[in-house]
Design an enzyme around this catalytic site. Structure first.
Site, PDB file in Angstrom:
ATOM      1  N   ARG A   1      61.201  39.870  42.965  1.00  0.00           N
ATOM      2  CA  ARG A   1      60.372  41.079  43.078  1.00  0.00           C
ATOM      3  C   ARG A   1      59.415  41.271  41.896  1.00  0.00           C
ATOM      4  O   ARG A   1      58.991  42.391  41.614  1.00  0.00           O
ATOM      5  CB  ARG A   1      61.246  42.325  43.284  1.00  0.00           C
ATOM      6  CG  ARG A   1      62.060  42.281  44.577  1.00  0.00           C
ATOM      7  CD  ARG A   1      62.777  43.588  44.836  1.00  0.00           C
ATOM      8  NE  ARG A   1      63.464  43.532  46.132  1.00  0.00           N
ATOM      9  CZ  ARG A   1      64.725  43.137  46.275  1.00  0.00           C
ATOM     10  NH1 ARG A   1      65.433  42.767  45.221  1.00  0.00           N
ATOM     11  NH2 ARG A   1      65.277  43.115  47.471  1.00  0.00           N
TER      12      ARG A   1
ATOM     13  N   HIS B   1      30.925  36.138  50.363  1.00  0.00           N
ATOM     14  CA  HIS B   1      32.262  35.688  50.723  1.00  0.00           C
ATOM     15  C   HIS B   1      32.609  35.934  52.190  1.00  0.00           C
ATOM     16  O   HIS B   1      33.415  35.196  52.753  1.00  0.00           O
ATOM     17  CB  HIS B   1      33.306  36.363  49.828  1.00  0.00           C
ATOM     18  CG  HIS B   1      33.336  35.823  48.431  1.00  0.00           C
ATOM     19  ND1 HIS B   1      32.235  35.846  47.598  1.00  0.00           N
ATOM     20  CD2 HIS B   1      34.339  35.246  47.708  1.00  0.00           C
ATOM     21  CE1 HIS B   1      32.558  35.304  46.434  1.00  0.00           C
ATOM     22  NE2 HIS B   1      33.817  34.933  46.466  1.00  0.00           N
TER      23      HIS B   1
ATOM     24  N   ARG C   1      34.488  46.992  43.307  1.00  0.00           N
ATOM     25  CA  ARG C   1      34.987  45.620  43.217  1.00  0.00           C
ATOM     26  C   ARG C   1      34.614  44.813  44.448  1.00  0.00           C
ATOM     27  O   ARG C   1      34.516  43.582  44.385  1.00  0.00           O
ATOM     28  CB  ARG C   1      36.505  45.609  42.999  1.00  0.00           C
ATOM     29  CG  ARG C   1      37.039  44.196  42.797  1.00  0.00           C
ATOM     30  CD  ARG C   1      38.469  44.144  42.322  1.00  0.00           C
ATOM     31  NE  ARG C   1      38.897  42.763  42.175  1.00  0.00           N
ATOM     32  CZ  ARG C   1      40.056  42.359  41.668  1.00  0.00           C
ATOM     33  NH1 ARG C   1      40.934  43.255  41.231  1.00  0.00           N
ATOM     34  NH2 ARG C   1      40.351  41.084  41.578  1.00  0.00           N
TER      35      ARG C   1
ATOM     36  N   ASN D   1      32.478  40.304  46.264  1.00  0.00           N
ATOM     37  CA  ASN D   1      32.601  39.469  47.458  1.00  0.00           C
ATOM     38  C   ASN D   1      31.240  39.092  48.052  1.00  0.00           C
ATOM     39  O   ASN D   1      31.178  38.662  49.216  1.00  0.00           O
ATOM     40  CB  ASN D   1      33.432  40.186  48.520  1.00  0.00           C
ATOM     41  CG  ASN D   1      34.890  40.302  48.121  1.00  0.00           C
ATOM     42  OD1 ASN D   1      35.502  39.339  47.685  1.00  0.00           O
ATOM     43  ND2 ASN D   1      35.448  41.496  48.240  1.00  0.00           N
TER      44      ASN D   1
ATOM     45  N   HIS E   1      35.073  26.167  47.944  1.00  0.00           N
ATOM     46  CA  HIS E   1      34.855  27.606  47.993  1.00  0.00           C
ATOM     47  C   HIS E   1      33.474  27.991  47.466  1.00  0.00           C
ATOM     48  O   HIS E   1      32.747  28.768  48.094  1.00  0.00           O
ATOM     49  CB  HIS E   1      35.951  28.323  47.192  1.00  0.00           C
ATOM     50  CG  HIS E   1      35.773  29.799  47.114  1.00  0.00           C
ATOM     51  ND1 HIS E   1      35.882  30.627  48.216  1.00  0.00           N
ATOM     52  CD2 HIS E   1      35.480  30.613  46.064  1.00  0.00           C
ATOM     53  CE1 HIS E   1      35.665  31.881  47.851  1.00  0.00           C
ATOM     54  NE2 HIS E   1      35.422  31.896  46.551  1.00  0.00           N
TER      55      HIS E   1
ATOM     56  N   LYS F   1      44.032  39.080  41.847  1.00  0.00           N
ATOM     57  CA  LYS F   1      44.117  38.749  43.274  1.00  0.00           C
ATOM     58  C   LYS F   1      44.918  37.460  43.432  1.00  0.00           C
ATOM     59  O   LYS F   1      44.589  36.440  42.825  1.00  0.00           O
ATOM     60  CB  LYS F   1      42.726  38.559  43.877  1.00  0.00           C
ATOM     61  CG  LYS F   1      42.022  39.836  44.257  1.00  0.00           C
ATOM     62  CD  LYS F   1      40.759  39.497  45.032  1.00  0.00           C
ATOM     63  CE  LYS F   1      40.040  40.726  45.508  1.00  0.00           C
ATOM     64  NZ  LYS F   1      38.821  40.380  46.283  1.00  0.00           N
TER      65      LYS F   1
ATOM     66  N   GLU G   1      29.893  31.098  41.581  1.00  0.00           N
ATOM     67  CA  GLU G   1      30.453  32.394  41.197  1.00  0.00           C
ATOM     68  C   GLU G   1      29.740  32.954  39.966  1.00  0.00           C
ATOM     69  O   GLU G   1      29.584  34.166  39.825  1.00  0.00           O
ATOM     70  CB  GLU G   1      31.954  32.271  40.934  1.00  0.00           C
ATOM     71  CG  GLU G   1      32.785  31.860  42.144  1.00  0.00           C
ATOM     72  CD  GLU G   1      32.972  32.987  43.159  1.00  0.00           C
ATOM     73  OE1 GLU G   1      32.369  34.075  42.992  1.00  0.00           O
ATOM     74  OE2 GLU G   1      33.722  32.773  44.131  1.00  0.00           O
TER      75      GLU G   1
ATOM     76  N   LYS H   1      33.329  40.747  35.213  1.00  0.00           N
ATOM     77  CA  LYS H   1      34.475  40.934  36.105  1.00  0.00           C
ATOM     78  C   LYS H   1      35.500  41.874  35.492  1.00  0.00           C
ATOM     79  O   LYS H   1      36.079  42.717  36.190  1.00  0.00           O
ATOM     80  CB  LYS H   1      35.130  39.596  36.453  1.00  0.00           C
ATOM     81  CG  LYS H   1      36.261  39.787  37.471  1.00  0.00           C
ATOM     82  CD  LYS H   1      36.519  38.602  38.335  1.00  0.00           C
ATOM     83  CE  LYS H   1      37.475  38.967  39.468  1.00  0.00           C
ATOM     84  NZ  LYS H   1      37.839  37.792  40.278  1.00  0.00           N
TER      85      LYS H   1
ATOM     86  N   GLU I   1      40.026  47.151  44.764  1.00  0.00           N
ATOM     87  CA  GLU I   1      38.899  46.935  45.656  1.00  0.00           C
ATOM     88  C   GLU I   1      38.669  48.087  46.637  1.00  0.00           C
ATOM     89  O   GLU I   1      38.396  47.884  47.819  1.00  0.00           O
ATOM     90  CB  GLU I   1      39.081  45.620  46.435  1.00  0.00           C
ATOM     91  CG  GLU I   1      37.778  44.984  46.892  1.00  0.00           C
ATOM     92  CD  GLU I   1      37.976  43.585  47.434  1.00  0.00           C
ATOM     93  OE1 GLU I   1      37.947  43.420  48.645  1.00  0.00           O
ATOM     94  OE2 GLU I   1      38.158  42.655  46.629  1.00  0.00           O
TER      95      GLU I   1
ATOM     96  N   HIS J   1      33.851  32.690  53.653  1.00  0.00           N
ATOM     97  CA  HIS J   1      35.199  32.461  54.166  1.00  0.00           C
ATOM     98  C   HIS J   1      35.163  31.978  55.611  1.00  0.00           C
ATOM     99  O   HIS J   1      36.013  31.179  56.032  1.00  0.00           O
ATOM    100  CB  HIS J   1      36.026  33.744  54.050  1.00  0.00           C
ATOM    101  CG  HIS J   1      36.426  34.067  52.649  1.00  0.00           C
ATOM    102  ND1 HIS J   1      36.997  35.265  52.293  1.00  0.00           N
ATOM    103  CD2 HIS J   1      36.339  33.348  51.498  1.00  0.00           C
ATOM    104  CE1 HIS J   1      37.251  35.268  50.985  1.00  0.00           C
ATOM    105  NE2 HIS J   1      36.853  34.119  50.489  1.00  0.00           N
TER     106      HIS J   1
END
Length: 365
Positions: free
Chosen positions: A123, A250, A243, A247, A267, A145, A187, A229, A239, A254
């Site tokens: 956990r 993206h 934030r 993306n 990527h 993330k 990026e 960032k 996000e 994606h």
């Protein structure tokens, strides 16, 4: 020459430093300062392990730190439940405890897998990011993330889980293939587009130096990217607002990665093509000038990145994008540009403009 710079991701009691510099793997005290016990599990892959695992292990064991090595297969196609379970298997077999720190030594895939494992094992156990690719150093290692891919969508399963430390040793970029270096530059360019127009101009002027790993240029690019960032994450960790601007490209990107099969397009390559599509949509909506779109495309080309996207067909693009994490109430939300250095999120994108962009800047597979 400055050998190390330090930034802080300001998240109250969960704040952590980002150390950026030369030959930081030879400074184990930077890592040891963040270990609750002198035992770590280093997660890496078959490409990075021969380059840096023995070196890092030797430095740590010389200071009394016990090391459990976990070597995974390399590639985006291995960012799966099955690979995640290999980490859990090793942690359990070696009786790793709550104070055993996981160290991610590698690129974005290793960082995401290790972070998700750390968030889930017992956990939650501590973890440290040691990114060895440009993309990971400027983006994926910072901000918490973590996650894995699903056949229906990229990064759809995961958790927000912050590291204790990010150690970006820019010396490791010397072993990076040119294609991977270019993928990381996608990026870096993103930060100029969404946040800092002066940085975008600097990138236009210095791209050739970045591609030859000029030390001062790389140091500045990594530092400025991480600085932006860190500022964004400190304001919007999960996000819910700004934030999401990170993306840019993206949503389309994606879809490209999923549609082409994970690992076929890197990527950063997919993000570059996706950003061109987002810029084209922005231009069609009257938000961006044609000359600005061409500047964006030219910078991607100079970075060795694609400025067109594969033709998956508009229907497949829409299907994949419908699974994007930014979808809200069934509507796809896109990051659009109102200028170089100015971005916003909108779900009000005319379908005609989307279809036109997906027709204009694509090429046959």
């Amino acid at each position: 020459m400055i050998t190390m710079q330090t930034l802080t991701v300001a998240l109250g009691s969960r704040s952590y430093p980002i150390h950026i510099g030369i030959d930081l793997l030879n400074q184990p005290e930077l890592i040891i300062a963040h270990l609750p016990q002198k035992r770590v599990a280093i997660v890496t892959n078959t490409t990075v392990a021969p380059l840096y695992l023995d070196k890092l292990t030797a430095r740590l064991t010389a200071h009394g730190v016990a090391v459990v090595p976990i070597i995974l297969p390399d590639g985006e196609e291995y960012k799966t439940w099955e690979t995640l379970n290999l980490i859990f298997d090793a942690l359990l077999e070696n009786r790793c405890e709550r104070k055993t720190t996981l160290i991610a030594l590698g690129g974005g895939v290793i960082g995401d897998l290790t972070g998700f494992a750390a968030a889930s094992y017992l956990r939650g156990v501590p973890f440290i990011q040691i990114p060895t690719t440009l993309l990971a150093q400027v983006d994926s290692s910072v901000g918490g993330k973590t996650g894995i891919n699903h056949p229906l969508g990229k990064n759809m399963i995961g958790a927000f889980y912050q590291p204790q430390l990010v150690l970006a040793d820019t010396t490791t970029l010397a072993t990076l293939p040119a294609r991977e270096l270019s993928a990381g530059l996608a990026e870096v360019i993103k930060y100029g587009l969404i946040y800092d127009p002066e940085f975008f101009v600097w990138l236009e002027d210095n791209m050739a130096k970045l591609r030859t790993l000029d030390k001062d240029s790389i140091a500045y690019a990594v530092h400025r990217s991480c600085e932006i960032k860190a500022e964004v994450v400190a304001q919007d960790e999960r996000e819910s607002g700004m934030r999401a601007l990170l993306n840019l490209g993206h949503t389309f990107g994606h879809a490209i990665e999923s549609g082409m099969g994970y690992g076929n397009w890197l990527h950063g390559e997919a993000v570059a093509a996706g950003t061109v599509l987002a810029a084209d949509v922005s231009q069609r909506m009257g938000l961006l000038k044609t000359a600005q779109v061409e500047r964006i495309r030219a910078l991607y080309r100079s970075a060795g990145l694609p400025d067109t996207a594969p033709d998956l067909g508009a229907a497949r693009y829409m299907d994949y994008m419908g699974l994007d994490k930014k979808v809200e109430s069934g509507r796809i939300r896109f990051v659009l540009l109102s200028g170089i250095g100015s971005a916003f999120v909108s779900a009000d994108v005319p379908e005609t403009d989307l279809t036109a962009a997906l027709t204009h800047y694509v090429h046959a597979i």
